[in-house]
Scaffold this motif. Structure first.
Motif, short mmCIF file in Angstrom:
data_model
loop_
_atom_site.label_atom_id
_atom_site.label_comp_id
_atom_site.label_asym_id
_atom_site.label_seq_id
_atom_site.Cartn_x
_atom_site.Cartn_y
_atom_site.Cartn_z
N LEU A 189 -11.93 7.89 -0.39
CA LEU A 189 -11.60 7.55 -1.78
C LEU A 189 -10.18 7.00 -1.86
N ALA A 190 -9.27 7.66 -1.14
CA ALA A 190 -7.88 7.21 -1.14
C ALA A 190 -7.79 5.79 -0.58
N HIS A 191 -8.58 5.56 0.47
CA HIS A 191 -8.62 4.23 1.10
C HIS A 191 -9.13 3.20 0.08
N ALA A 192 -10.17 3.62 -0.67
CA ALA A 192 -10.75 2.71 -1.67
C ALA A 192 -9.74 2.38 -2.77
N ALA A 193 -8.81 3.30 -3.01
CA ALA A 193 -7.81 3.06 -4.05
C ALA A 193 -6.56 2.39 -3.47
N ASP A 194 -6.67 1.89 -2.25
CA ASP A 194 -5.56 1.19 -1.60
C ASP A 194 -4.40 2.08 -1.19
N TYR A 195 -4.68 3.28 -0.78
CA TYR A 195 -3.62 4.15 -0.27
C TYR A 195 -3.75 4.26 1.25
N VAL A 196 -2.63 4.51 1.91
CA VAL A 196 -2.69 4.79 3.35
C VAL A 196 -2.44 6.29 3.50
N VAL A 197 -3.41 6.97 4.10
CA VAL A 197 -3.26 8.41 4.29
C VAL A 197 -2.38 8.65 5.52
N VAL A 198 -1.17 9.19 5.30
CA VAL A 198 -0.26 9.40 6.43
C VAL A 198 -0.25 10.86 6.88
N GLY A 199 -0.78 11.75 6.06
CA GLY A 199 -0.78 13.15 6.47
C GLY A 199 -1.86 13.94 5.77
N THR A 200 -2.25 15.06 6.39
CA THR A 200 -3.28 15.92 5.81
C THR A 200 -2.78 17.36 5.84
N MET B 195 0.83 -1.21 0.00
CA MET B 195 0.00 0.00 0.00
C MET B 195 0.87 1.25 0.00
N LYS B 196 0.52 2.18 -0.86
CA LYS B 196 1.32 3.40 -0.97
C LYS B 196 0.95 4.41 0.10
N ARG B 197 1.97 5.10 0.60
CA ARG B 197 1.72 6.13 1.60
C ARG B 197 1.41 7.44 0.87
N THR B 198 0.36 8.11 1.34
CA THR B 198 -0.04 9.33 0.64
C THR B 198 -0.40 10.47 1.59
N ILE B 199 -0.30 11.68 1.07
CA ILE B 199 -0.72 12.86 1.84
C ILE B 199 -1.88 13.51 1.09
N VAL B 200 -2.97 13.82 1.80
CA VAL B 200 -4.08 14.49 1.12
C VAL B 200 -4.05 15.99 1.40
N VAL B 201 -4.34 16.76 0.37
CA VAL B 201 -4.28 18.23 0.48
C VAL B 201 -5.61 18.82 0.02
N GLN B 202 -6.07 19.82 0.75
CA GLN B 202 -7.30 20.49 0.34
C GLN B 202 -7.16 22.00 0.50
N ARG B 203 -7.54 22.73 -0.55
CA ARG B 203 -7.58 24.19 -0.44
C ARG B 203 -9.03 24.62 -0.34
N ASN B 204 -9.36 25.35 0.73
CA ASN B 204 -10.73 25.81 0.93
C ASN B 204 -10.85 27.27 0.56
N ASP B 205 -11.99 27.66 0.02
CA ASP B 205 -12.24 29.08 -0.20
C ASP B 205 -12.41 29.74 1.16
N PRO B 206 -11.93 30.98 1.33
CA PRO B 206 -11.95 31.60 2.66
C PRO B 206 -13.32 31.66 3.33
N ASN B 207 -14.40 31.86 2.55
CA ASN B 207 -15.71 31.98 3.24
C ASN B 207 -16.59 30.74 3.05
N ALA B 208 -15.95 29.60 2.74
CA ALA B 208 -16.75 28.38 2.51
C ALA B 208 -17.21 27.77 3.83
N ASP B 209 -18.25 26.95 3.74
CA ASP B 209 -18.84 26.29 4.90
C ASP B 209 -17.86 25.26 5.50
N THR B 210 -17.55 25.41 6.79
CA THR B 210 -16.55 24.54 7.42
C THR B 210 -16.98 23.07 7.41
#
Lengths: 415, 130
Positions: free
Chosen positions: A29-40, A1-16
């Motif tokens: 989704l990452a889990h479904a594709a056989d990745y291990v999320v090691v960081g966010t 299983m590959k180690r992966t980091i997920v990244v998200q950019r939010n718009d400043p006034n978007a709903d938390t």
């Protein structure tokens, strides 16, 4: 299983809450594709043209990749080719966005030739606008001079376009095949019921409970990619139940179109069984229902919609009532069930039965002969025989679809 | 079942020197996916000389809906209010208001659209404007 980091950019006034939900979905989704999320990594800002997230944040990401030994970075936001190139240059690892991730899952799960073709089509369509940019980025250093590169770029783009046309033609031919199969099933007296709803709403579990058969049920997104169909009999009426691919938030329209064959099963059904995960927060349920209605509105033709409010065993009764009240205007013919424990399934089956296309009742008298007997066995196949009396002639009370009733019209007798 | 008033405006484009608009409001009782009963229909013509802005549209809708003696939320399409966010649009109306969501709400708006469009066609024919 590959180690992966997920990244998200939010718009400043978007709903938390919505942002958190999207991030959670990306992780699944990452889990479904056989990745291990090691960081966010999350950043709130308007998009940067070069990196999507800020320049400083990319450096931070590069450090994180090194520290956590990640092999891949997955962005929730759609990335342009330049952005992918720039980020992977800085982070020294593979970079992809959410849509590429979905395509990767689809590619891994596609089993039939048709599904494989559709995945390839979606990939090519995603690639097409980027084709030119990819070539020029890769050949940046070795630009040979006046008009030197144009030829390569054009041919790469042309190749993709030609392949898209070929796949489309093949898909068109194979869709005709499945369409005639559907007509055949209808003619054989099967009514079509399609399971629809968001991913992880419990469609596959419900499917399994209803047909009592082993399909893959996992707590994972997109376990059902190619539609599975099984027959199901309720009160002697035969129907075909189809498990379909789940809807997913923010899926671009071209992608929905690319996977039309799975969705076609929904749009051509007699009954759409919309499965809703009641353990979601009420705003999320509402939003998902609105999107489902949006999808149905454009494509269904007169199908009855039955809503199965699933996972009722996970929440207290009062909460359930409260949620039910808020969403009632979006949930046609609702029935509360728990696909896992089997609660409410009887009621659901009854509701499905009531909403099937109406069959007509009639009484017929068939002569007691070889021909008459073969007609009796034909009627047993095609419809429901409520009563049968053998005498000088055979008296039957039958229920069947209109075409069958028309065929036996010469033998009908009044009550 | 829920009482709603679906509204649609036809003719928001310039013809000759003015904007010949017809607003139709239909008061219906709906379930989640069907129109169960129709209670009332109101149709009102409007003629203005300049392109209607959002305040004009709100005014047109409120005037038409005022013809009805029926409770229920006003339902509109996003585009009719120039794609304003719902929270902003809600404040402009004196009655309860929301954008279309369920299948039945979409059906009702389609219904209102047919009423307003055909009424407007009839009106234009009567006035001899093409």
């Amino acid at each position: 299983m590959k180690r992966t980091i997920v990244v998200q950019r939010n718009d400043p006034n978007a709903d938390t809450a919505a942002n958190e939900r999207k991030l959670a979905e990306l992780k699944e989704l990452a889990h479904a594709a056989d990745y291990v999320v090691v960081g966010t990594l999350v950043q709130s800002r308007y998009p940067d043209r070069k990196y999507q997230i800020g320049r400083g944040k990319v450096d931070e990401l590069a450090e994180l990749v090194e520290a956590l030994e990640a092999e891949k970075v997955i962005f929730n936001n759609q990335l342009s080719t330049t952005q992918i190139y720039n980020i992977s240059e800085t982070c020294k690892c593979e970079v992809m966005d959410r849509f590429q991730l979905i395509l990767e899952i689809f590619a891994a799960r596609a089993t039939t030739r048709r599904a494989k073709l559709q995945v390839e089509l979606a990939k090519l369509q995603y690639e097409l606008p980027k084709a030119k940019a990819i070539v020029s980025l890769l050949k940046k250093e070795e630009r040979p001079g006046f008009m030197g590169l144009g030829g390569y770029e054009d041919s790469y783009e042309q190749d993709i376009k030609k392949r898209i046309v070929r796949i489309r033609t093949e898909l068109l031919h194979s869709s005709k095949g499945s369409e005639s199969l559907r007509t055949f099933r209808h003619e054989r007296g099967f009514s079509l019921v399609a399971l629809a709803g968001y991913t992880n709403a419990g469609k596959s579990t419900l499917f399994q409970s209803l047909v009592e058969e082993g399909t893959i049920v996992e707590d994972m997104l997109f376990t059902t990619l190619s539609p599975t169909t099984r027959s199901l009999t309720i009160n002697y009426r035969k129907m075909l139940l189809t498990d379909t691919v789940g809807f997913i938030e923010d899926l671009p329209h071209w992608m929905v179109d690319a996977f039309r064959s799975t969705l076609d099963e929904i749009f051509l059904a007699d009954i759409i069984l919309l499965v809703v995960d009641m353990s979601d927060p009420v705003d999320v349920i509402r939003q998902k229902l609105v999107v489902s209605h949006d999808i149905f509105w454009k494509r269904t033709e007169g199908a009855v919609i039955v809503t199965a409010l699933n996972k009722t065993d996970l929440i207290p009764y009062e909460d359930l009532q409260e949620k039910m009240e808020v969403i009632s205007y979006l949930a046609p013919a609702p029935v509360m069930i728990s696909a896992k424990s089997g609660e409410g399934l009887g009621e659901l089956q009854q509701l499905l039965y009531e909403n099937l296309p109406k069959w007509e009742h009639c009484r017929i008298s068939v002569p007691m002969s070889e021909e008459g007997m073969s007609m009796v066995s034909w009627l047993y196949d095609e419809g429901i025989v409520h009563t049968i009396e053998y005498g000088d002639s055979i008296l039957m009370e039958i229920e069947a679809r209109d075409e069958i009733i028309q065929k036996v019209k010469p033998f009908t007798i009044s009550y | 079942m829920f009482p709603i008033i679906a509204v649609d405006i036809s003719g928001r484009h310039r013809i000759n020197q003015g904007y010949y608009m017809v607003c139709a409001a239909v008061a219906v009782n709906v379930s989640a996916s069907h129109i169960e009963s129709v209670s009332q229909i109101a149709v009102k013509p409007f003629l203005v000389s300049s392109a209607p802005d959002i305040a004009d549209v709100v005014n047109i809708i409120e005037t038409t809906v005022a013809e009805m003696n029926y409770p229920g939320t006003i339902i509109l399409e996003h585009g009719d209010l120039y794609n304003q966010p719902e929270w902003l649009s809600q404040r402009m109306f004196s009655r309860e208001f929301k954008y279309q969501e369920s299948l039945s709400e979409r059906l009702s708006i389609e219904f209102a659209h047919h009423v307003s469009l055909s009424s407007r066609n009839l009106l234009m024919k009567e006035l001899g404007i093409d």
